[in-house]
Design a protein around this motif. Sequence first.
Motif, PDB file in Angstrom:
ATOM      1  N   GLU A  49      -4.853  17.608  56.456  1.00 54.88           N
ATOM      2  CA  GLU A  49      -5.249  19.003  56.032  1.00 54.88           C
ATOM      3  C   GLU A  49      -6.738  19.148  55.928  1.00 54.88           C
ATOM      4  N   ALA A  50      -7.545  18.003  55.476  1.00 54.37           N
ATOM      5  CA  ALA A  50      -8.811  17.946  55.401  1.00 54.37           C
ATOM      6  C   ALA A  50      -9.625  18.085  56.641  1.00 54.37           C
TER       7      ALA A  50
ATOM      8  N   PRO B 180      -2.421  26.808  55.302  1.00 57.35           N
ATOM      9  CA  PRO B 180      -1.806  27.089  54.100  1.00 57.35           C
ATOM     10  C   PRO B 180      -2.299  27.921  53.095  1.00 57.35           C
ATOM     11  N   ASP B 181      -1.691  28.473  52.376  1.00 59.52           N
ATOM     12  CA  ASP B 181      -2.226  29.574  51.568  1.00 59.52           C
ATOM     13  C   ASP B 181      -3.268  28.768  50.282  1.00 59.52           C
ATOM     14  N   HIS B 182      -3.127  27.317  49.999  1.00 61.98           N
ATOM     15  CA  HIS B 182      -3.866  26.550  49.245  1.00 61.98           C
ATOM     16  C   HIS B 182      -3.837  25.263  50.014  1.00 61.98           C
ATOM     17  N   TRP B 183      -5.275  24.548  49.736  1.00 66.67           N
ATOM     18  CA  TRP B 183      -5.185  23.406  50.474  1.00 66.67           C
ATOM     19  C   TRP B 183      -5.093  22.094  49.764  1.00 66.67           C
ATOM     20  N   ALA B 184      -4.556  20.918  50.638  1.00 68.36           N
ATOM     21  CA  ALA B 184      -4.372  19.783  49.827  1.00 68.36           C
ATOM     22  C   ALA B 184      -5.426  19.144  49.097  1.00 68.36           C
ATOM     23  N   ASP B 185      -5.490  18.491  48.045  1.00 68.79           N
ATOM     24  CA  ASP B 185      -6.701  18.200  47.097  1.00 68.79           C
ATOM     25  C   ASP B 185      -7.017  16.677  47.271  1.00 68.79           C
TER      26      ASP B 185
ATOM     27  N   THR C 266       5.138  27.464  49.325  1.00 66.52           N
ATOM     28  CA  THR C 266       4.072  27.836  50.110  1.00 66.52           C
ATOM     29  C   THR C 266       3.223  26.594  50.682  1.00 66.52           C
ATOM     30  N   ASP C 267       3.827  25.440  50.092  1.00 67.81           N
ATOM     31  CA  ASP C 267       3.162  23.864  50.395  1.00 67.81           C
ATOM     32  C   ASP C 267       3.504  23.771  52.045  1.00 67.81           C
TER      33      ASP C 267
END
Length: 659
Positions: free
Chosen positions: A342-343, A404-409, A446-447
């Motif tokens: 994802e990065a 994604p709606d939010h990104w992996a940390d 959403t994940d």
Amino acid sequence: IPLPGIEVANMDRSVRPGDDFYDYANGTWLKTHEIPADRASWGAAGELGERLLTQTRTLLEAAATASAATGTLERKVGDFYASAMDEAAAEKRGLTPLQPALARSASVKSRTDLATYLGEQLRADVDAMDCTDYQTSRLFGLWVAPDLNAPARSAAYLLQGGLGMPDREYYLSTAPKMVETRAKYRAHVEAVLALAKIKDAARRADRVLALEMKIAQAHATRLESLEVKNANNPWPRGEWARRAPGLDWSRFFAAAGLDIQPVLFAWHPKATAGLAKLVASEPLESWKDWATFHVIDRDAPFLGKAFQDESFAFYGRALGGATEQAARWKRAQDWMNGVMGEAVGRLYVERHFSPEAKAQVSQMVKTITDAFVRRIDALDWMAASTKAEAKAKVASLYVGVGYPDHWADFSGLEVSRDDLVGNVHRAQRLHLRQQLAELGKPVDRTDWCMTPHIVNAVNLPMRNALSFPAGILQPPYFDPKAPASINYGAIGATIGHEISHSFDDQGALFDATGKIANWWTKEDLAHFEASGAQLAAQFDAYAPFPDLHVNGKQTLSENIADLAGLSASHDAWLASLDGKPAPAVEGFSGEQQFFLGYAQSWRQKYREPLLRRLVVSDGHAPDEYRAQTVRNLDAWYLAFDVQPKQSLYLPPKDRVRVW
């Protein structure tokens, strides 16, 4: 001038569409294109994948040389890529990066130690290609997903593992090709141990293979593994010792970080019991040899040239048929995608995925979803109560387009420019910690489980969620300049396919909330299952080799999704015309363009070892047969004037109609 979206030069118009539509659409390409030496297959997806690799390479090289601040995502991506490209450092380090792991496996002195060791080795590294497949060298794999019976919260699933080859059939089949591959694997095990200067490599290799043969005997079959109902086994933590005796589960769970979970699911209950029994019955030295081999083998691609070459010789050449190892920069991307995809994907979509493409595809999703609902309403065999439940599922779908709606940390990931093995291991452990932290918490539908720059798409029935990564949302699957007929035939059929996975033989077991529940009337379910059996029989007849047929039941979920998805996309395309005739282009009618767009999206060539592997272990039929799905649609017969004596012709009563 080539027709946008259709590769006219790839067609073989000497073939009648009704005899072999796949060859008609792709025959010239099949005759004139060779599989690249570093590939086990080649086709539409491979061509796009190559373009993605090149685009991403530019981004990674820029990140590796940028002066981004320490700790930023760009810096971590760049440093990871730099470590992956430093072949000289890998050669110089030798086995040094693996010494702690080798010392740990050697320190096992008892069955209790072994249980602790196996728990420490647990990773949440489920295959990102389908998000539920686990077939790796660790004895068990962890999948964190919605609870089958209470889908609002996350639960832990343990899946069978422990094998170095792709499937139990590679160990148990008496087919000559499988026997030959088994011998190559045995030689590979010995070669890896010998390269690591492990004493008595031949004897230890014998023990590793003998143990894995028994592990394979304990494994569930691929078909059993695909049956979601088989996985609904929520075992209280204290019950594992009784239900799967032989492994000290308290030690295992403590070492894995699962000792506070009140309930864990055994996805493969019989295999779990069988593997636990082997932990108690097989010689400790065999387990230690097995552990030592896999410690080295897993990380062999990251080591010096001799280890890389041996890894490729078996996994690339023997199992896949490739004749050359991929360039280092391509392999580096594979490694990064596996642990921090994802990065990398975030950098990719910022550069290569436009808001306009996202909006256009999102509109196609809505159009095809609406068409699917209309198809539900039109079913003359389905009761009103079943239709209502089906439409509720469609209405509750989450659809992610592009990214994604939010990104992996990745803020907690330490990355070093000179420690590739360490980077991989730290990223795996970070992912495990993050997955463990999700257990018992509300599910975030959403994940994503796929990277944004992959050529693929997915439906997660337990989340009732779809993802269409940016990687696949470009030519040849989606082209804003192509006629709508082509886009609906290609990416539209893929969109319809993923929607339809919520209603295939496994997806149909889940209700609108993602709970495993029966929402069918008895009569409706019987009709649906009969149609599935009819489709399975159709695919059973396909034989890529004289000694190997497609398994229609094993591939049924994908085949249902192909058929229902193509049908829904066709309806959506017709609706998009708003009653106007589709323009003909270069002599092809709109209907012909639609079906050609579909068939050409499946163009693919395989090397024999890979094709055999896929037929044995994959839930997808080979692409050639997926393209022939058109033979079930009445519109295809009209578009190409397909007649009864032609090879693909099916009488109307034999055309499978699902959804």
